[in-house]
Design a protein around this motif. Structure first.
Motif, PDB file in Angstrom:
ATOM      1  N   SER A 127      -4.011  -7.788   5.948  1.00 33.39           N
ATOM      2  CA  SER A 127      -2.538  -7.970   5.952  1.00 33.39           C
ATOM      3  C   SER A 127      -1.815  -7.687   7.110  1.00 33.39           C
ATOM      4  CB  SER A 127      -1.937  -7.035   4.805  1.00 33.39           C
ATOM      5  OG  SER A 127      -2.689  -7.130   3.462  1.00 33.39           O
ATOM      6  N   PRO A 128      -0.900  -8.486   7.266  1.00 28.93           N
ATOM      7  CA  PRO A 128       0.254  -8.264   8.214  1.00 28.93           C
ATOM      8  C   PRO A 128       0.572  -6.652   8.178  1.00 28.93           C
ATOM      9  CG  PRO A 128       0.864 -10.430   7.278  1.00 28.93           C
ATOM     10  CD  PRO A 128      -0.272  -9.742   6.636  1.00 28.93           C
ATOM     11  N   CYS A 129       0.414  -6.213   9.462  1.00 28.92           N
ATOM     12  CA  CYS A 129       0.702  -4.748   9.605  1.00 28.92           C
ATOM     13  C   CYS A 129       1.121  -4.418  11.009  1.00 28.92           C
ATOM     14  CB  CYS A 129      -0.347  -3.872   9.246  1.00 28.92           C
ATOM     15  SG  CYS A 129      -0.023  -2.127   9.253  1.00 28.92           S
ATOM     16  N   ASN A 130       2.329  -4.184  11.323  1.00 32.00           N
ATOM     17  CA  ASN A 130       2.689  -3.711  12.777  1.00 32.00           C
ATOM     18  C   ASN A 130       2.082  -2.559  13.342  1.00 32.00           C
ATOM     19  OD1 ASN A 130       4.740  -6.024  13.393  1.00 32.00           O
ATOM     20  ND2 ASN A 130       6.082  -4.963  12.018  1.00 32.00           N
ATOM     21  N   LYS A 131       1.843  -1.587  12.479  1.00 35.93           N
ATOM     22  CA  LYS A 131       0.983  -0.419  12.909  1.00 35.93           C
ATOM     23  C   LYS A 131      -0.319  -0.563  13.350  1.00 35.93           C
ATOM     24  CE  LYS A 131       2.458   3.288  10.532  1.00 35.93           C
ATOM     25  NZ  LYS A 131       3.076   4.184  11.732  1.00 35.93           N
ATOM     26  N   ARG A 132      -0.998  -1.498  12.590  1.00 34.77           N
ATOM     27  CA  ARG A 132      -2.347  -1.693  13.065  1.00 34.77           C
ATOM     28  C   ARG A 132      -2.484  -2.950  13.899  1.00 34.77           C
ATOM     29  NH1 ARG A 132      -3.829  -3.659   8.536  1.00 34.77           N
ATOM     30  NH2 ARG A 132      -3.752  -5.822   9.198  1.00 34.77           N
TER      31      ARG A 132
END
Length: 330
Positions: A127-132
């Motif tokens: 999934s889109p995830c700015n942390k990852r």
């Protein structure tokens, strides 16, 4: 599982050098989080540097009446240590409520402080995830965010910090001691956790290869009557929807001293400074506690699925303060 190399370090300098010299390496202590993330494909180190042989597991008193907890001390050992139980019961309670017995027997204190978020979008690996994967977006903003943060959020991340024991450590002004490529340093624990802002991938100020060696908690008489309450979907092992560390000293019916911190509602362990300020000199009543709790939660940014956390946290704060006050009276 992808192929990995394994190195066992025998002293702090060796461990720091091994990790600092290889961008694709990481420390391995209890492994209760790191191994999961590797299996999920969220992290992909090439080298694991095992630090379990390092002499960093002691729990001892400090000259000022405080506590020094080695980074490799296991959660279960710290939770039951006599100095912790007597002097900092809120820390003991947070550790006992923080994981299953099996995990507490393996998980290290340093690893607990550095554990990654439990956001499903971060951990699913796709999934889109700015942390990852910075710049891809935050799926939780419009997704399933019932367990997500309402304080300290940004447009880039609303993941809740998962550590239980970090909550009392923040309340008690603990210090994180580290050793790294540029020497040792001390980091106040409230500065150790960074708000997501525009860089949610950066959760703490540690450099690559910088190792937590100890956590130091100052002497604080008020901590002896502290309590930690955790509210969750089930009483067995589960992360907090809301948790509260409270310690309060009352003189002649008035709040003379208070420490308050929250878990489950912030993107970092949340020192409730607004509530503390509102309680200074206030009557020690449920009504005053409720007003202070409302003031703390006033800046909350909610979404339809997690809006319940505001009232939930307010009620939890009142209960924790009342519980701590009664404990102090006994």
């Amino acid at each position: 599982m992808r192929p990995l190399s394994y190195v066992r370090a025998h002293d702090v300098d060796e461990a720091v050098t091994a990790v600092a010299g290889d961008p694709a390496s990481t420390f391995l202590a209890g492994g209760t989080t790191e191994v999961d993330l590797i299996r999920l494909g969220v992290t992909a180190p090439d080298v694991l540097v095992d630090i379990n042989a390092l002499p960093l597991a002691d729990v001892s008193g400090t000259p000022g009446g405080g506590l020094r907890i080695g980074a490799l001390a296991r959660m279960s050992d710290v939770a039951r240590h006599p100095a912790v139980v007597a002097g900092y019961p809120g820390i003991s309670q947070a550790l006992l409520l923080g994981a299953s017995e099996q995990l507490r027997n393996m998980a290290s204190m340093g690893g607990n402080l550095c554990q990654r978020v439990r956001c499903a979008y971060f951990r699913d690996g796709v999934s889109p995830c700015n942390k990852r994967a910075p710049g891809t977006g935050c799926s939780a903003l419009d997704g399933f965010n019932r367990g997500h943060a309402v304080l300290g959020t940004s447009d880039h991340c609303i993941a809740t910090h998962p550590s239980d024991v970090a909550v009392p450590l923040v309340a008690f002004d603990a210090t994180v001691r580290t050793a790294g490529p540029r020497g040792s340093r001390s980091i106040p624990i409230d500065d150790f956790y960074l708000l997501p802002g525009d860089t949610p991938e950066r959760e703490h100020p540690l450099e690559h290869g910088e190792l937590i060696t100890a956590i130091e908690v100052p002497g604080l008489p008020l901590a002896r009557t502290s309590c930690y309450l955790k509210f969750r979907d089930r009483q067995s092992y589960e992360f907090a929807l809301v948790s509260v560390l409270a310690a309060v000293r009352v003189e002649q019916g008035t709040v003379a001293e208070v420490r308050l911190a929250l878990g489950g509602v912030g993107t970092k362990p949340w020192r409730a400074r607004r509530a503390e300020a509102a309680l200074a000199g206030a009557p020690a009543t449920a009504e005053a506690f409720a007003r202070a709790a409302a003031e703390e939660m006033r800046p909350a940014v909610t979404r339809p699925l997690n809006a319940f956390k505001v009232e939930f946290a307010e009620r939890a704060i009142v209960r924790a303060l009342t519980t701590a006050m009664r404990g102090a009276e006994r």
